[in-house]
Design an enzyme around this catalytic site. Structure first.
Site, PDB file in Angstrom:
ATOM      1  CB  ILE A 306      36.511  41.658  35.823  1.00  0.00           C
ATOM      2  CG1 ILE A 306      35.226  41.833  36.686  1.00  0.00           C
ATOM      3  CG2 ILE A 306      37.555  42.955  35.694  1.00  0.00           C
ATOM      4  CD1 ILE A 306      35.693  41.935  37.982  1.00  0.00           C
ATOM      5  CD  GLU A 307      38.907  37.106  34.259  1.00  0.00           C
ATOM      6  OE1 GLU A 307      39.780  36.645  34.174  1.00  0.00           O
ATOM      7  OE2 GLU A 307      38.658  38.288  33.766  1.00  0.00           O
TER       8      GLU A 307
END
Length: 484
Positions: A306-307
């Site tokens: 996830i970023e």
């Protein structure tokens, strides 16, 4: 490094200051410091006219985080990637009461790094042909406001220039500090952009303030995430830092909410996508985060992210998004976006709010609900394969299922396939999407998009092509080899 109270820090901040509030949405926000700024403003009506710059705005949708600063006298301007967790601040921007700009989250992460390097701003192809492009909305939340983004050309190629506005204060959160000012983030959900935010403030002549649980004599060198030479002040919260607002309010033993049938069908179908061994995956917020959790248990020979900078593991949901169980590594958020931008994602699972006849996808603005693009634009423009996941309608959709298939008991009031999207988060009919595999998985059908043309490829049991076509207000193609 000096140890000071949050009240002392709040009194340092002058009118018109440019402030970076740290964290990632519902994770790692320096609430003690932000609360002190809010308290000072309530007492003294100062400071005023602040500018905020954030990748993912801190908050819990219920008044915590940046919503504590949601006053048009206190805040003049805000530039952010994701706005969904601070709705009161967002509302000020939508109403034009503050100058508000939505830039891609990866752009803002890289802007921090570029400010630290001494550059005047960030130059990128990310954001072209989207609502951030000044030929469209220019990234402004209110159409009455002028865009800060500039369209330019470098060696014959179009680029967008995102300017630096300087940094006066970086207000961050870590877990532990030592007496030399070194900070460890070992109890936080991720490293976020804290290192680059601190360096940006330091090299721009600003001050770096970090809220920590406690101070110890000396950190082991390998545990230092922000070195003391970047830190001006430490604020001791004296309380445990939960990694997210969600983990502060929910226990691991608390039963999970039962998913609606529509979401369960989407997740089940998404988990049947072909995923090659060794693939690198990304998951957005909402349904994609649940898909990520499922796939992490099904596939051991793939890599997920996830970023916020977290690699592998099972991503949490809701106001715990950004936390991950069982992760294998954490890197700087800006560095992960570099990997994304360079094409490192093999498959991205993303949500959507609207899709139109031109192949435009809106994932950032839906009626009065504006979340902002977050990392969506970076990820969609760069991933090799895109899988968009969402229902065909929303607001009241009720499904049932039996041996004959699914049955629509009540259609949602709002259809998500529209003639024209409210905002172009990405446009799949542009060159960077040509040849890219793009799927749309819904609860009753699967589509592909090729050069802006939508093709019906699969139908759920109990659903006919005619059922689907009547919900889409523009012509689509029905595959000759449609699957059931």
């Amino acid at each position: 490094m000096k140890m000071r109270t949050a009240k002392f820090i709040a009194e340092l901040i002058n009118d018109g200051s440019v402030v970076i509030p740290g964290g990632f949405g519902c994770c790692g926000h320096p609430d003690v410091i932000i609360g002190a700024i809010s308290d000072r403003f309530q007492r003294e009506s100062q400071p005023t006219d602040l500018t905020l710059i954030f990748g993912s705005g801190g908050g819990d949708k219920k008044g915590q985080g940046l919503d504590k600063l949601a006053d048009s006298r206190l805040i003049k301007r805000a530039i952010g990637g994701f706005w969904g967790f601070c709705p009161s601040l967002t509302k000020l921007g939508l109403e034009g009461k503050i100058e508000a700009h939505n830039w891609p989250m990866g752009v803002i992460s890289h802007l921090f790094r570029d400010i630290a390097t001494g550059l005047d701003g960030h130059l990128s192809h990310i954001g072209l042909n989207t609502f951030v492009d000044p030929r469209l909305d220019g990234g402004s939340l209110s159409k009455s406001q002028k865009s800060l983004v500039e369209l330019t050309e470098v060696r014959g190629k179009e680029r967008l220039f995102y300017p630096s506005l300087g940094v006066d204060f970086a207000l961050l959160r870590g877990t532990l500090a030592d007496h030399q000012g070194n900070v460890s983030m070992r109890g936080e959900a991720a490293l976020h952009d804290a290192f680059w935010q601190a360096m940006a403030a330091r090299n721009a002549g600003g001050k770096v303030v970090i809220q920590v649980e406690r101070v110890i004599d000396k950190l082991v060198a390998e545990e230092v995430d922000i070195p003391g030479n970047l830190v001006d002040y430490i604020v001791i919260s004296g309380e445990h830092h939960f990694p997210s607002y969600g983990s502060a309010t929910v226990t691991e033993d608390e039963p999970r909410e039962t998913l609606p049938l529509a979401k369960s069908l989407i997740i089940e179908r998404a988990c049947r996508e072909f995923i090659p061994e060794g693939a690198f995956l990304n998951f957005g917020i909402g349904i994609p985060a649940i898909i990520g959790e499922k796939l992490s248990n099904l596939y051991k020979a793939v890599h997920t992210s996830i970023e916020s900078g977290v690699i592998n593991g099972s991503p949490k949901q809701g106001i715990s998004f950004g936390e991950v169980n069982g992760y294998s590594s954490i890197i700087q958020q800006a560095d992960l976006f570099s990997f994304y931008n360079g094409g490192g994602i093999d498959i991205a699972f993303l949500g959507f709010a609207e899709i139109d006849q031109y192949g435009n996808i809106n994932a950032s603005s839906f009626g009065e609900k504006v979340t902002g693009a977050g990392g969506f634009i970076n990820i969609a423009a760069s991933a090799k394969k895109l899988v968009f996941c969402g229902t065909m309608s929303t607001k009241g959709l009720i499904l049932e299922s039996d041996e004959k298939g699914i049955n629509i008991k009540k259609e949602g009031e709002i259809l998500k396939f529209v003639k024209k999207v409210q905002q172009i988060t990405i446009s799949t009919n542009h060159s960077e999407f040509i040849g890219k595999h793009i799927s749309i998985i819904t609860e009753r059908a699967v589509f592909t998009i090729s050069e802006g043309l939508i093709v019906l490829e699969e139908l759920a049991k109990g659903v006919s092509a005619e059922d689907i076509i009547k919900l889409i207000p523009f012509p689509i193609k029905v595959s000759d080899k449609i699957k059931f």
